[in-house]
Design a protein around this motif. Structure first.
Motif, PDB file in Angstrom:
ATOM      1  N   LEU A   4      22.444 -22.582 -11.757  1.00  0.00           N
ATOM      2  CA  LEU A   4      22.834 -23.299 -12.970  1.00  0.00           C
ATOM      3  C   LEU A   4      23.258 -22.375 -14.114  1.00  0.00           C
ATOM      4  O   LEU A   4      23.840 -22.827 -15.103  1.00  0.00           O
ATOM      5  CB  LEU A   4      21.705 -24.218 -13.435  1.00  0.00           C
ATOM      6  CG  LEU A   4      20.315 -23.606 -13.653  1.00  0.00           C
ATOM      7  CD1 LEU A   4      20.169 -23.008 -15.023  1.00  0.00           C
ATOM      8  CD2 LEU A   4      19.251 -24.679 -13.409  1.00  0.00           C
ATOM      9  N   ILE A   5      23.006 -21.058 -13.979  1.00  0.00           N
ATOM     10  CA  ILE A   5      23.341 -20.143 -15.070  1.00  0.00           C
ATOM     11  C   ILE A   5      24.846 -20.096 -15.360  1.00  0.00           C
ATOM     12  O   ILE A   5      25.252 -20.048 -16.521  1.00  0.00           O
ATOM     13  CB  ILE A   5      22.792 -18.728 -14.798  1.00  0.00           C
ATOM     14  CG1 ILE A   5      21.290 -18.789 -14.605  1.00  0.00           C
ATOM     15  CG2 ILE A   5      23.153 -17.778 -15.941  1.00  0.00           C
ATOM     16  CD1 ILE A   5      20.545 -19.514 -15.720  1.00  0.00           C
ATOM     17  N   PRO A   6      25.714 -20.137 -14.356  1.00  0.00           N
ATOM     18  CA  PRO A   6      27.153 -20.088 -14.666  1.00  0.00           C
ATOM     19  C   PRO A   6      27.683 -21.290 -15.453  1.00  0.00           C
ATOM     20  O   PRO A   6      28.810 -21.222 -15.955  1.00  0.00           O
ATOM     21  CB  PRO A   6      27.801 -20.016 -13.268  1.00  0.00           C
ATOM     22  CG  PRO A   6      26.753 -19.386 -12.408  1.00  0.00           C
ATOM     23  CD  PRO A   6      25.464 -19.958 -12.908  1.00  0.00           C
ATOM     24  N   ILE A   7      26.927 -22.374 -15.586  1.00  0.00           N
ATOM     25  CA  ILE A   7      27.445 -23.515 -16.360  1.00  0.00           C
ATOM     26  C   ILE A   7      26.942 -23.519 -17.806  1.00  0.00           C
ATOM     27  O   ILE A   7      27.203 -24.455 -18.548  1.00  0.00           O
ATOM     28  CB  ILE A   7      27.135 -24.864 -15.688  1.00  0.00           C
ATOM     29  CG1 ILE A   7      25.639 -25.199 -15.772  1.00  0.00           C
ATOM     30  CG2 ILE A   7      27.626 -24.880 -14.246  1.00  0.00           C
ATOM     31  CD1 ILE A   7      25.340 -26.665 -15.436  1.00  0.00           C
ATOM     32  N   VAL A   8      26.214 -22.457 -18.204  1.00  0.00           N
ATOM     33  CA  VAL A   8      25.775 -22.351 -19.596  1.00  0.00           C
ATOM     34  C   VAL A   8      26.297 -21.048 -20.212  1.00  0.00           C
ATOM     35  O   VAL A   8      26.550 -20.080 -19.499  1.00  0.00           O
ATOM     36  CB  VAL A   8      24.227 -22.401 -19.704  1.00  0.00           C
ATOM     37  CG1 VAL A   8      23.692 -23.727 -19.227  1.00  0.00           C
ATOM     38  CG2 VAL A   8      23.565 -21.248 -18.954  1.00  0.00           C
ATOM     39  N   PRO A   9      26.474 -21.010 -21.540  1.00  0.00           N
ATOM     40  CA  PRO A   9      26.477 -22.147 -22.474  1.00  0.00           C
ATOM     41  C   PRO A   9      27.593 -23.132 -22.125  1.00  0.00           C
ATOM     42  O   PRO A   9      28.583 -22.764 -21.498  1.00  0.00           O
ATOM     43  CB  PRO A   9      26.726 -21.501 -23.839  1.00  0.00           C
ATOM     44  CG  PRO A   9      26.342 -20.059 -23.666  1.00  0.00           C
ATOM     45  CD  PRO A   9      26.693 -19.728 -22.244  1.00  0.00           C
ATOM     46  N   GLY A  10      27.439 -24.363 -22.553  1.00  0.00           N
ATOM     47  CA  GLY A  10      28.352 -25.431 -22.153  1.00  0.00           C
ATOM     48  C   GLY A  10      29.750 -25.308 -22.726  1.00  0.00           C
ATOM     49  O   GLY A  10      29.970 -24.718 -23.789  1.00  0.00           O
ATOM     50  N   ARG A  11      30.701 -25.886 -22.021  1.00  0.00           N
ATOM     51  CA  ARG A  11      32.084 -25.910 -22.495  1.00  0.00           C
ATOM     52  C   ARG A  11      32.203 -26.675 -23.802  1.00  0.00           C
ATOM     53  O   ARG A  11      33.058 -26.363 -24.639  1.00  0.00           O
ATOM     54  CB  ARG A  11      32.990 -26.523 -21.425  1.00  0.00           C
ATOM     55  CG  ARG A  11      33.137 -25.672 -20.170  1.00  0.00           C
ATOM     56  CD  ARG A  11      33.984 -26.357 -19.098  1.00  0.00           C
ATOM     57  NE  ARG A  11      35.344 -26.545 -19.541  1.00  0.00           N
ATOM     58  CZ  ARG A  11      35.916 -27.729 -19.784  1.00  0.00           C
ATOM     59  NH1 ARG A  11      35.206 -28.835 -19.637  1.00  0.00           N
ATOM     60  NH2 ARG A  11      37.157 -27.812 -20.172  1.00  0.00           N
TER      61      ARG A  11
ATOM     62  N   VAL B 259      27.554 -28.115  -9.716  1.00  0.00           N
ATOM     63  CA  VAL B 259      26.426 -28.200 -10.653  1.00  0.00           C
ATOM     64  C   VAL B 259      26.948 -28.818 -11.956  1.00  0.00           C
ATOM     65  O   VAL B 259      27.197 -28.122 -12.936  1.00  0.00           O
ATOM     66  CB  VAL B 259      25.798 -26.820 -10.917  1.00  0.00           C
ATOM     67  CG1 VAL B 259      24.505 -26.961 -11.717  1.00  0.00           C
ATOM     68  CG2 VAL B 259      25.533 -26.075  -9.616  1.00  0.00           C
ATOM     69  N   PRO B 260      27.134 -30.136 -11.983  1.00  0.00           N
ATOM     70  CA  PRO B 260      27.704 -30.782 -13.173  1.00  0.00           C
ATOM     71  C   PRO B 260      26.769 -30.762 -14.373  1.00  0.00           C
ATOM     72  O   PRO B 260      27.208 -30.911 -15.514  1.00  0.00           O
ATOM     73  CB  PRO B 260      27.980 -32.204 -12.712  1.00  0.00           C
ATOM     74  CG  PRO B 260      27.022 -32.428 -11.582  1.00  0.00           C
ATOM     75  CD  PRO B 260      26.894 -31.101 -10.901  1.00  0.00           C
ATOM     76  N   ASN B 261      25.463 -30.586 -14.135  1.00  0.00           N
ATOM     77  CA  ASN B 261      24.504 -30.479 -15.226  1.00  0.00           C
ATOM     78  C   ASN B 261      23.293 -29.696 -14.730  1.00  0.00           C
ATOM     79  O   ASN B 261      23.128 -29.480 -13.525  1.00  0.00           O
ATOM     80  CB  ASN B 261      24.097 -31.857 -15.759  1.00  0.00           C
ATOM     81  CG  ASN B 261      23.449 -32.725 -14.696  1.00  0.00           C
ATOM     82  OD1 ASN B 261      22.349 -32.442 -14.220  1.00  0.00           O
ATOM     83  ND2 ASN B 261      24.145 -33.788 -14.288  1.00  0.00           N
ATOM     84  N   ILE B 262      22.437 -29.286 -15.655  1.00  0.00           N
ATOM     85  CA  ILE B 262      21.337 -28.400 -15.287  1.00  0.00           C
ATOM     86  C   ILE B 262      20.332 -29.047 -14.349  1.00  0.00           C
ATOM     87  O   ILE B 262      19.656 -28.355 -13.593  1.00  0.00           O
ATOM     88  CB  ILE B 262      20.617 -27.881 -16.542  1.00  0.00           C
ATOM     89  CG1 ILE B 262      20.036 -29.042 -17.357  1.00  0.00           C
ATOM     90  CG2 ILE B 262      21.534 -27.041 -17.392  1.00  0.00           C
ATOM     91  CD1 ILE B 262      19.106 -28.592 -18.464  1.00  0.00           C
ATOM     92  N   PHE B 263      20.248 -30.380 -14.374  1.00  0.00           N
ATOM     93  CA  PHE B 263      19.264 -31.067 -13.549  1.00  0.00           C
ATOM     94  C   PHE B 263      19.636 -31.039 -12.077  1.00  0.00           C
ATOM     95  O   PHE B 263      18.794 -31.296 -11.216  1.00  0.00           O
ATOM     96  CB  PHE B 263      19.087 -32.504 -14.036  1.00  0.00           C
ATOM     97  CG  PHE B 263      18.706 -32.578 -15.488  1.00  0.00           C
ATOM     98  CD1 PHE B 263      17.473 -32.111 -15.931  1.00  0.00           C
ATOM     99  CD2 PHE B 263      19.588 -33.082 -16.425  1.00  0.00           C
ATOM    100  CE1 PHE B 263      17.126 -32.160 -17.272  1.00  0.00           C
ATOM    101  CE2 PHE B 263      19.256 -33.139 -17.769  1.00  0.00           C
ATOM    102  CZ  PHE B 263      18.019 -32.672 -18.198  1.00  0.00           C
TER     103      PHE B 263
END
Length: 322
Positions: free
Chosen positions: A252-259, A297-301
Motif C-alpha cells: 500500500l505504500i506506493p499509493i500514498v500520499p494520495g493523488r 490497491v485502490p485504497n489502503i484497506f
C-alpha cells in the motif's frame, strides 16, 4: 533510522479522503520475462544492503533476523541464501554515512561488473519502531534552487523527503563526481526501498541538473511512496527516462500520499502481480489498469503492508532480511 510513523500520518490522511475519486484513463501493460525481471537483482541487493550492518566496509550479512522474525511469525519471509554484500561482491564502497537517527544510512561506490557508480539509501522499515519523524508532513514544497538549479517553483515535492535529501545531497554529489573522473564512467545508478526509494528519486533529478550533459543517470526503486507533484513527475520522465519503480503485489505504500493531495508517480512502474507474473505499466499514475498498483490497491484497506518487504524476485528488503 525511520519507522512507520510517517506512514501512519499519511495513511490516516488518505483514509479520511477516500470519498474523493479522481478521473482516470487507461494504461497499457507489457509482461516481463523471467530474464528481464531477474536483471534487476543486483540493484535489489544494493537496496537491501543499505539496511544491513556492515555496508560501510561491504561485509554486510543476509540471513533472517531471528529476533525480529519471532515478532512476525505469520509472515513467511524467504530465507536469504546469499548475503546482501556477497551478491555484489566486487562492489567498491568509497563513501558511507548515516547515523541511524538524524541521517538515513547511505553509501556510494563503484561496481566493476555493472560498470556503474551506485548510490543507495536506506529506507523506511515498517517493522522498525524507532523514528526520526522528518517525513511526517505530507505538505508539498518547492525544491531548493541551490541544489536544483533552474528549477521552477511549480515543481514541488514532499517537504520531509526534500529536507532529508538535502542533508546528504552535496557530499554524495561530490563523491559521484570524483568517481566519474577516477573510474572514467558516465554511468550513475540510484537505488533505494521505501523512503530510500524516495531519496533515490530525488537524487536522479538532482544529478541530472548538476552532472555534465551526457551522463547516463538511472534509478531502480522499490515500494516507493509518491514523492512530488505532476510537474516533478514530468521532470523525472524528461531527464531520467530509464527510471523504474518496482511495486510488490498489494503493497500500500506506493499509493500514498494520495493523488488528491497533489502527488503523482513518474513513469516506469513495474508491478509484481504474483511471483513470476510481472508487468511494466505505461505512463505516469494518472491512468489505471487492473494489473497496475493503483487499481490493484485502490485504497489502503485493500493493501498489505507486509508486501512492502517483498519478496522482489525472491529477495526481501528491510532489517528483517539482514
Amino acid at each position: 533510522m525511520y519507522s512507520s510513523s510517517w506512514l501512519i500520518v499519511a495513511l490516516s490522511t488518505l483514509s479520511s479522503c477516500l470519498a474523493t475519486p479522481l478521473a482516470m484513463g487507461r494504461r497499457t501493460v507489457t509482461s516481463l520475462s523471467t530474464a528481464q525481471f531477474s536483471s534487476f537483482a543486483p540493484y535489489t541487493q544494493f537496496a537491501r544492503a543499505a539496511y544491513c550492518d556492515g555496508f560501510q566496509d561491504w561485509t554486510c550479512g543476509g540471513t533472517l533476523n531471528s529476533s525480529l522474525s519471532n515478532k512476525f511469525q505469520h509472515y513467511e519471509l524467504p530465507i536469504q541464501t546469499l548475503a546482501a554484500c556477497d551478491a555484489n561482491a566486487d562492489f567498491e564502497v568509497s563513501l558511507a554515512g548515516g547515523d541511524d537517527s538524524d541521517i538515513q544510512n547511505y553509501f556510494v561506490g563503484f561496481s566493476p561488473s555493472l560498470s556503474s557508480i551506485i548510490v543507495a539509501h536506506e529506507g523506511t522499515d515498517p517493522l522498525q519502531l524507532e523514528s526520526d519523524l522528518t517525513d511526517v508532513e505530507v505538505l508539498l514544497a518547492s525544491l531548493d534552487t541551490s541544489l536544483f538549479p533552474g528549477i521552477s517553483s511549480s515543481v514541488q515535492v514532499h517537504d520531509g523527503f526534500k529536507n532529508e535529501h538535502a542533508k546528504t545531497a552535496s557530499v554524495i554529489l561530490a563523491e559521484v563526481r570524483t568517481l566519474m573522473a577516477s573510474k572514467n564512467t558516465q554511468n550513475v545508478m540510484a537505488v533505494g526501498h521505501s523512503l530510500g526509494g524516495a531519496l533515490a528519486e530525488l537524487d536522479v533529478l538532482f544529478f541530472a541538473l548538476n552532472l555534465p550533459s551526457g551522463s547516463n543517470i538511472s534509478a531502480v526503486t522499490y515500494g516507493t511512496p509518491r514523492v512530488g507533484n505532476p510537474a516533478f513527475a514530468s521532470l523525472i520522465d524528461q531527464h531520467v527516462p530509464s527510471f523504474k519503480h518496482i511495486n510488490n503485489e498489494k503493497d500500500l505504500i506506493p499509493i500514498v500520499p494520495g493523488r488528491f493531495l497533489g502527488y503523482a508517480h513518474p513513469a516506469g512502474e513495474i508491478h509484481i502481480i504474483s511471483p513470476g507474473n510481472v508487468v511494466l505499466c505505461s505512463g505516469d499514475d494518472d491512468a489505471t489498469d487492473s494489473q497496475c498498483i493503483i487499481d490493484t490497491v485502490p485504497n489502503i484497506f485493500e493493501g498489505d503492508i507486509l508486501n512492502h518487504l517483498g519478496p522482489y524476485d525472491g529477495i526481501s528488503i528491510g532489517t528483517l532480511a539482514c
